[in-house]
Design an enzyme around this catalytic site. Structure first.
Site, PDB file in Angstrom:
ATOM      1  N   SER A 154      36.213 -32.036  19.017  1.00  0.00           N
ATOM      2  CA  SER A 154      36.192 -32.583  20.374  1.00  0.00           C
ATOM      3  C   SER A 154      37.276 -33.647  20.450  1.00  0.00           C
ATOM      4  O   SER A 154      37.647 -34.238  19.432  1.00  0.00           O
ATOM      5  CB  SER A 154      34.831 -33.213  20.673  1.00  0.00           C
ATOM      6  OG  SER A 154      34.871 -33.992  21.859  1.00  0.00           O
ATOM      7  N   TYR A 170      27.670 -38.437  17.878  1.00  0.00           N
ATOM      8  CA  TYR A 170      28.479 -37.266  18.221  1.00  0.00           C
ATOM      9  C   TYR A 170      29.952 -37.510  17.899  1.00  0.00           C
ATOM     10  O   TYR A 170      30.596 -36.675  17.246  1.00  0.00           O
ATOM     11  CB  TYR A 170      28.301 -36.948  19.706  1.00  0.00           C
ATOM     12  CG  TYR A 170      29.138 -35.785  20.199  1.00  0.00           C
ATOM     13  CD1 TYR A 170      28.768 -34.481  19.932  1.00  0.00           C
ATOM     14  CD2 TYR A 170      30.308 -36.004  20.930  1.00  0.00           C
ATOM     15  CE1 TYR A 170      29.532 -33.411  20.370  1.00  0.00           C
ATOM     16  CE2 TYR A 170      31.072 -34.943  21.375  1.00  0.00           C
ATOM     17  CZ  TYR A 170      30.682 -33.645  21.096  1.00  0.00           C
ATOM     18  OH  TYR A 170      31.454 -32.593  21.534  1.00  0.00           O
TER      19      TYR A 170
END
Length: 267
Positions: A154, A170
Site C-alpha cells: 500500500s 496496517y
C-alpha cells in the site's frame, strides 16, 4: 551465428501456459488483477474467505473465457494457508505466479490501538503472507526453475497519517511487506524468481469503505494530483508487468499506484 530473436511486447506479456494463484481474488483489487492475468492467458486459482463471493467472481472470470478454480480459505489460519498451497499445487500442477493480495486493516489511534487489531493485521498481512510464499517458492518455483511473486502492499507503507487515517498496525504491516519483498528478491534471484510489490492508493473497495464513507470519494480524489481515486483498470498493467516476461529483469521493487498522492508534500 544468428542474432537471438527478440519478442514483441505482446509476446512478452503473454501468459499462455502459465499458472497463477491470487489470494483475496473474489473482489476489488484481487479480482482486477486476476482478470488481467487470466486475460493474458494464465490458468488461475483464486482464493478468499467467503465462498459465495468467490463463486460469483469465478463465474465472472469464466464468462470472459478464463480458466479459474475458486478455493474458499481463511488465510488468517496457519493450517488453511498450508492447505491452500496443497490444493493450488494439486489443481494447477505448479504455481508460476503468486499474487499475495489478501489482507486486513484495523483503524484506531495508536494510543488506543488494541493488541487484537495489531495481531490480526500482522498475522494476515505479514506472517501468513510469508508462510504461503515460502511454501509456493520451495515446493514449486524453486524446483521448476523460476517464478514471479507479486506482493500487494500500500502507499501507506511509506509513512503514517494523522487525521486522514489512523491505522498504525496496517501501515506498519505494509512497510514490512515492502522490506520482505526486497529481502526475498535478494535471496531468490539466484533461482530466477522475481519478487516485487505494488502500493495501491485509495481504490473503492470493502477495505476502503471506512475512508470513502467518512471523507467521501470527491474529497479523497482532491488529495490526489490526478484528481481521482483508482478504478477497475489501474492495477492491470502493473501486475501484468511484474508477472510476465516484460518484467523479467525487475525485482525487489515497490511501485506505488496512487495517482501521485505519495509524491505530494504534506502541508
Amino acid at each position: 551465428m544468428s542474432e537471438p530473436q527478440t519478442r514483441s511486447v505482446q509476446q512478452l506479456m503473454d501468459l499462455s501456459g502459465r499458472t497463477a494463484l491470487v489470494t483475496g481474488g473474489s473482489r476489488g483489487l484481487g479480482l482486477q488483477m486476476a482478470q488481467a492475468l487470466g486475460e493474458a492467458g494464465a490458468r488461475l486459482v483464486i482464493s478468499s474467505r467467503k465462498a459465495n463471493e468467490l463463486e460469483e467472481a469465478a463465474e465472472q472470470l469464466r464468462a470472459a473465457g478464463i480458466d479459474v478454480t475458486p478455493l474458499a480459505v481463511d488465510l488468517a489460519d496457519e493450517d488453511a494457508v498450508m492447505g491452500l498451497a496443497d490444493r493450488a499445487l494439486e489443481v494447477l500442477g505448479r504455481v508460476d505466479i503468486l499474487v499475495n493480495n489478501a489482507g486486513a486493516s484495523w483503524g484506531a489511534p495508536a494510543e488506543d490501538y488494541p493488541l487484537e487489531g495489531w495481531d490480526k493485521v500482522m498475522t494476515l498481512n505479514v506472517r501468513n503472507l510469508f508462510l504461503l510464499t515460502r511454501e509456493i517458492g520451495r515446493r514449486s518455483m524453486i524446483p521448476n526453475g523460476g517464478g514471479r511473486v507479486v506482493n500487494v502492499a500500500s502507499n501507506a507503507a511509506l509513512g503514517g497519517n494523522r487525521d486522514f487515517m489512523q491505522a498504525v498496525g496496517y501501515n506498519t504491516s505494509k512497510g514490512a511487506v515492502v522490506t520482505f519483498t526486497r529481502a526475498l528478491a535478494a535471496e531468490w534471484g539466484a533461482y530466477n524468481i522475481t519478487v516485487n510489490a505494488i502500493g495501491p492508493g485509495v481504490f473503492p473497495s470493502k477495505m476502503s469503505r471506512y475512508l470513502t464513507d467518512r471523507h467521501g470519494v470527491e474529497a479523497l480524489a482532491a488529495r490526489v494530483p490526478l484528481n481521482r481515486v483508482g478504478d477497475e483498470e489501474d492495477l492491470k498493467g502493473t501486475v501484468l508487468l511484474f508477472a510476465s516476461d516484460a518484467g523479467k529483469h525487475i525485482t525487489g521493487q515497490f511501485l506505488v499506484v496512487d495517482g501521485g498522492a505519495s509524491a505530494m508534500i504534506a502541508g
